[in-house]
Scaffold this motif. Sequence first.
Motif, PDB file in Angstrom:
ATOM      1  N   SER A 288       5.202   8.231   4.795  1.00 11.93           N
ATOM      2  CA  SER A 288       6.300   7.251   4.767  1.00 11.93           C
ATOM      3  C   SER A 288       6.159   6.362   3.524  1.00 11.93           C
ATOM      4  O   SER A 288       5.055   6.165   3.023  1.00 11.93           O
ATOM      5  CB  SER A 288       6.226   6.329   5.987  1.00 11.93           C
ATOM      6  N   PHE A 289       7.300   5.855   3.108  1.00 12.54           N
ATOM      7  CA  PHE A 289       7.269   4.901   1.994  1.00 12.54           C
ATOM      8  C   PHE A 289       7.184   3.487   2.538  1.00 12.54           C
ATOM      9  O   PHE A 289       7.740   3.179   3.599  1.00 12.54           O
ATOM     10  CB  PHE A 289       8.529   5.031   1.145  1.00 12.54           C
ATOM     11  N   GLN A 293       8.704   0.533  -2.028  1.00 14.70           N
ATOM     12  CA  GLN A 293       8.919   1.870  -2.601  1.00 14.70           C
ATOM     13  C   GLN A 293      10.299   2.402  -2.210  1.00 14.70           C
ATOM     14  O   GLN A 293      10.997   2.992  -3.034  1.00 14.70           O
ATOM     15  CB  GLN A 293       7.820   2.817  -2.093  1.00 14.70           C
ATOM     16  N   THR A 326       0.610  -8.401  -2.815  1.00 10.69           N
ATOM     17  CA  THR A 326      -0.526  -7.556  -3.185  1.00 10.69           C
ATOM     18  C   THR A 326      -0.674  -6.449  -2.138  1.00 10.69           C
ATOM     19  O   THR A 326      -0.425  -6.681  -0.952  1.00 10.69           O
ATOM     20  CB  THR A 326      -1.812  -8.389  -3.208  1.00 10.69           C
ATOM     21  N   GLY A 327      -1.010  -5.268  -2.597  1.00 10.17           N
ATOM     22  CA  GLY A 327      -1.263  -4.149  -1.681  1.00 10.17           C
ATOM     23  C   GLY A 327      -0.024  -3.591  -1.020  1.00 10.17           C
ATOM     24  O   GLY A 327      -0.114  -2.837  -0.053  1.00 10.17           O
ATOM     25  N   SER A 328       1.171  -3.913  -1.561  1.00 13.60           N
ATOM     26  CA  SER A 328       2.402  -3.430  -0.916  1.00 13.60           C
ATOM     27  C   SER A 328       2.875  -2.100  -1.491  1.00 13.60           C
ATOM     28  O   SER A 328       3.942  -1.621  -1.114  1.00 13.60           O
ATOM     29  CB  SER A 328       3.505  -4.490  -1.048  1.00 13.60           C
ATOM     30  N   THR A 331       2.488   0.379  -7.198  1.00 13.99           N
ATOM     31  CA  THR A 331       2.141   1.413  -8.182  1.00 13.99           C
ATOM     32  C   THR A 331       2.972   2.686  -7.962  1.00 13.99           C
ATOM     33  O   THR A 331       3.575   3.210  -8.890  1.00 13.99           O
ATOM     34  CB  THR A 331       0.635   1.739  -8.092  1.00 13.99           C
ATOM     35  N   GLN A 364      -7.173   2.834 -13.036  1.00 15.98           N
ATOM     36  CA  GLN A 364      -6.680   3.031 -11.676  1.00 15.98           C
ATOM     37  C   GLN A 364      -5.252   3.608 -11.683  1.00 15.98           C
ATOM     38  O   GLN A 364      -4.959   4.560 -10.953  1.00 15.98           O
ATOM     39  CB  GLN A 364      -6.681   1.669 -10.979  1.00 15.98           C
ATOM     40  N   GLU A 440       1.434  -6.264 -13.596  1.00 17.55           N
ATOM     41  CA  GLU A 440       0.886  -7.630 -13.647  1.00 17.55           C
ATOM     42  C   GLU A 440       1.672  -8.419 -14.697  1.00 17.55           C
ATOM     43  O   GLU A 440       1.109  -9.099 -15.557  1.00 17.55           O
ATOM     44  CB  GLU A 440      -0.618  -7.618 -13.974  1.00 17.55           C
ATOM     45  N   ALA A 500       2.666  -9.272  -8.113  1.00 14.48           N
ATOM     46  CA  ALA A 500       2.710  -9.963  -6.812  1.00 14.48           C
ATOM     47  C   ALA A 500       3.079 -11.421  -7.032  1.00 14.48           C
ATOM     48  O   ALA A 500       3.463 -12.122  -6.095  1.00 14.48           O
ATOM     49  CB  ALA A 500       1.358  -9.854  -6.135  1.00 14.48           C
ATOM     50  N   ASP A 641      -7.635  -1.911  -6.552  1.00 11.67           N
ATOM     51  CA  ASP A 641      -7.397  -1.425  -5.191  1.00 11.67           C
ATOM     52  C   ASP A 641      -8.702  -0.826  -4.658  1.00 11.67           C
ATOM     53  O   ASP A 641      -9.044   0.316  -4.960  1.00 11.67           O
ATOM     54  CB  ASP A 641      -6.282  -0.378  -5.229  1.00 11.67           C
ATOM     55  N   ARG A 669      -4.750  -4.905   2.486  1.00 15.63           N
ATOM     56  CA  ARG A 669      -3.846  -4.099   1.660  1.00 15.63           C
ATOM     57  C   ARG A 669      -3.204  -2.985   2.470  1.00 15.63           C
ATOM     58  O   ARG A 669      -3.747  -2.558   3.486  1.00 15.63           O
ATOM     59  CB  ARG A 669      -4.628  -3.514   0.465  1.00 15.63           C
ATOM     60  N   ALA A 670      -2.108  -2.513   1.994  1.00 14.74           N
ATOM     61  CA  ALA A 670      -1.383  -1.379   2.589  1.00 14.74           C
ATOM     62  C   ALA A 670      -1.149  -1.579   4.086  1.00 14.74           C
ATOM     63  O   ALA A 670      -1.276  -0.649   4.880  1.00 14.74           O
ATOM     64  CB  ALA A 670      -2.144  -0.075   2.328  1.00 14.74           C
TER      65      ALA A 670
HETATM   66  N1  LIG Z   1       3.491   4.912   1.175  1.00 16.17           N
HETATM   67  C1  LIG Z   1       2.203   4.685   1.298  1.00 16.17           C
HETATM   68  N2  LIG Z   1       1.541   5.125   2.371  1.00 16.17           N
HETATM   69  C2  LIG Z   1       0.227   4.878   2.509  1.00 16.17           C
HETATM   70  N3  LIG Z   1      -0.499   4.222   1.625  1.00 16.17           N
HETATM   71  C3  LIG Z   1       0.099   3.786   0.519  1.00 16.17           C
HETATM   72  C4  LIG Z   1       1.480   3.987   0.294  1.00 16.17           C
HETATM   73  N4  LIG Z   1       1.804   3.418  -0.860  1.00 16.17           N
HETATM   74  C5  LIG Z   1       0.687   2.870  -1.356  1.00 16.17           C
HETATM   75  N5  LIG Z   1      -0.336   3.079  -0.545  1.00 16.17           N
HETATM   76  C6  LIG Z   1      -1.691   2.598  -0.722  1.00 16.17           C
HETATM   77  O1  LIG Z   1      -1.652   1.182  -0.662  1.00 16.17           O
HETATM   78  C7  LIG Z   1      -2.640   0.626  -1.491  1.00 16.17           C
HETATM   79  C8  LIG Z   1      -2.057  -0.465  -2.327  1.00 16.17           C
HETATM   80  O2  LIG Z   1      -1.141   0.053  -3.247  1.00 16.17           O
HETATM   81  P1  LIG Z   1      -0.986  -0.532  -4.707  1.00 16.17           P
HETATM   82  O3  LIG Z   1      -2.300  -0.623  -5.378  1.00 16.17           O
HETATM   83  O4  LIG Z   1       0.084   0.218  -5.373  1.00 16.17           O
HETATM   84  O5  LIG Z   1      -0.521  -1.994  -4.343  1.00 16.17           O
HETATM   85  P2  LIG Z   1       0.077  -3.087  -5.310  1.00 16.17           P
HETATM   86  O6  LIG Z   1       1.320  -3.567  -4.697  1.00 16.17           O
HETATM   87  O7  LIG Z   1       0.159  -2.553  -6.697  1.00 16.17           O
HETATM   88  O8  LIG Z   1      -1.026  -4.213  -5.201  1.00 16.17           O
HETATM   89  P3  LIG Z   1      -1.489  -5.297  -6.293  1.00 16.17           P
HETATM   90  O9  LIG Z   1      -0.395  -6.289  -6.409  1.00 16.17           O
HETATM   91  O10 LIG Z   1      -2.723  -5.867  -5.731  1.00 16.17           O
HETATM   92  O11 LIG Z   1      -1.696  -4.548  -7.572  1.00 16.17           O
HETATM   93  C9  LIG Z   1      -3.213   1.773  -2.284  1.00 16.17           C
HETATM   94  O12 LIG Z   1      -4.451   2.126  -1.764  1.00 16.17           O
HETATM   95  C10 LIG Z   1      -2.243   2.899  -2.093  1.00 16.17           C
HETATM   96  O13 LIG Z   1      -2.861   4.145  -2.094  1.00 16.17           O
END
Ligand SMILES: Nc1ncnc2c1ncn2[C@@H]1O[C@H](COP(=O)(O)OP(=O)(O)OP(=O)(O)O)[C@@H](O)[C@H]1O
Length: 737
Positions: A288-289, A293, A326-328, A331, A364, A440, A500, A641, A669-670
């Motif tokens: 799932s997204f 995303q 963060t962690g949403s 990427t 990363q 960032e 973030a 991450d 995160r996540a």
């Molecule tokens: N759709 C998804 N399903 C499961 N896990 C996911 C999904 N998308 C991202 N993740 C996981 O969530 C974690 C956080 O993702 P990511 O590093 O992209 O967050 P971020 O929003 O860039 O955070 P930050 O602001 O800290 O950089 C990663 O470990 C990634 O693998």
Amino acid sequence: GVALSAVGAVVGLCPQGDAALLGRSVSGLGARRLSALLPSAFSRPLPLSRQAARARPAPSGAFRRRHAASLTSSPRARAARPWRSSASTGTAGPAAPRRPPAAGARRGVPGRTGPVGAGGLCLRGVCLGCFRYGGEEEREEAGAEVEDRARVLLERLRQQAKARQLKKQQEAQPEGGGERELSGGAGPGGAGPSPGGEGKRRRQRESEEQPCEELFLAASEEEANPPASSLMVLGDYDSKPVQPFLPQWLARPKLVQKRIKDNLIPIGDVPGIQPRLLKKLQMNGIESFFPVQAEVIPAILQSASNGYLMGQGGYRPRDICVSAPTGSGKTLSFVIPIVQVLLDRVVCQVRALVVLPTKELAQQVSKVFNIYTDGTGLKVVLITGQKSFAKEQEMLVQKKVTGYCSLADIIVATPGRLTDHISQTPGFSLMQLRFLIVDEADRMIDDMHQNCLNQIVKAAFQVENDSGSNMLFQRTKPGPITAASSCYPQIPLQKLLFSATLTQDPEKLQQLDLFQPRLFTSVYSEKKTLGDGTETEQDTNKKYTLPEGLSQCYVPCDLNSKPLLLLHFMLTMKFSRVLCFTNSREASHRLFLLVQAFGGVTVAEFSSRLPPNERRRTMKEFEQGKIQLLISTDATARGIDIKGVNYVINYDAPQFIRTYIHRVGRTARAGEVGVAFSLVLRIQERRFLRMLKDAGIQDIKKNPVKGNSLKPLVQRYEEALCKLEKTVKVIERGKKI
Ligand SMILES: Nc1ncnc2c1ncn2[C@@H]1O[C@H](COP(=O)(O)OP(=O)(O)OP(=O)(O)O)[C@@H](O)[C@H]1O
């Protein structure tokens, strides 16, 4: 604005003679202040004569009063300035032949007039004078008239000065002459407009000119009692506060759900993703997204619906800004659409460039790109300075008989090294760049990185000397769409910003020269239903959002108890997988040595003190759970991450809210849960809490730790300190040897 543009129009359009007359009429306004108010458009280089007129300081009030009559009415002066503009509206007399003033004569001398027939120019309903070429008769008449006016003015000024003095003395009298003084009407004993029999025209003119006198008088008044501000605002603007407002795209963003787990969207439900990418996602455990995303991927895909070329009819894709916690999953929200857009490319060219502030982050992100480009033929190159410059050059370009060719489709880079390649690597070109991703982004806008972004954009729009190459796909600087500009297939440069803590300060974002940006954000107020069923808005002043699963606490403490508190969390409370932040490399190192000397905890440090390979190893071991406590500087605060971090401890309280948000965002995160503890010195407590409150973060709990809980650790802690002292002495002795 209207008033200012009127003034701008006067000064910008009237030739110098009028400026001089204007200067005389408006000198009461304070010519210097006036020039400070002029829009920059009017500060363009002027003809020398006008510069001189402008540069000449406005005469002081006293000087003006003393010389008013001679300035305006002396026959000699009039004779010296026969082409002087007239304040008269009478028809041009035939007497003197109309002689254009010699350039030399004009220089610095008020003389040349506005276009023939130019009428009086009004400022806030105030006539600034009627400017036109006039004949001798007209000038004579004007001279006499100006003389009259000067006398009237002088007289009135005297009267008003007297009235002011009187008013001061008789404070008790309520409505003094002040209002009347400023109104320009006949003050106490003041002279009204001369009723002399000059006919209808003259009366009309005087009634028009009356406001000029008002200005003059008001300004004289002001000179006597200068306002607090050095700026004077024309019109009523000083009394109306300027209301700041956000541009539409910031004021009406696309909202992204904060709660990840409640808003998962099956990957097949998001439109436009190619089956091979869907397969890859599944292979990597993504079924799932996340909300960000599900919103951003389709938006980028849609903006690139014409591949990496500009849309038909010159359609240029809008830039995209994403502010999500963060962690949403930010990427993947750019990796997936970019890989998809580039999948069908034929020639390898640099089409996507991701810039990130640190090497670890770049590494990363390039890893994620590698996963999704694997087996596609797309080439991802990491440029961070971890390899030698020559090695990186080899990875970027190859020299062939036909010229240089690119070896990278996607570059992930840190700013410093990238700019080196832009300037020093032959054949390295960004002219086909389609996506510029700034991760960032708030950090990249903030400091010296901004310069790097400018260089990238400059390189992207560089005109290739070798005109033979790539004539098919043109790149022109963004501008109005014309038939000519839209007849070639164009490659637009689209900017994608992620953070973030993306600033919503339009001025800062403006530095990036965004094109009709779209904002996706999780920062919004939430409606909550109260017990009585009424709905209430929450978090109205929220600037940032934190992950849903994050719990925040702070521990008030003093300096001496901080190490004991950390040991208490690790040994008594049995915290595991802890990322602990300090505010400096030295503090990280000292704390690491102390915890190591204390024993009982698997601990490591992470900072720029350590070489890159050691940092990489440490990070890996921490991720694998071999290290329970990682003491780090802010090097790991942003974007990193690390899976399975349960706790973040701010050993030193962060000084900035954004640092706090990124640090605590290393956990939870996540959609997972996590806890953040901040050790806050009692003297810092108020400031710390205010910092959070100002950012809209209210749900932090106070979690005091009683002194009794720390007592069992004290003796061992003293021993550890002694041990540490000996170790430090040995190290220092070793250094001396
Ligand atoms: N759709 C998804 N399903 C499961 N896990 C996911 C999904 N998308 C991202 N993740 C996981 O969530 C974690 C956080 O993702 P990511 O590093 O992209 O967050 P971020 O929003 O860039 O955070 P930050 O602001 O800290 O950089 C990663 O470990 C990634 O693998």
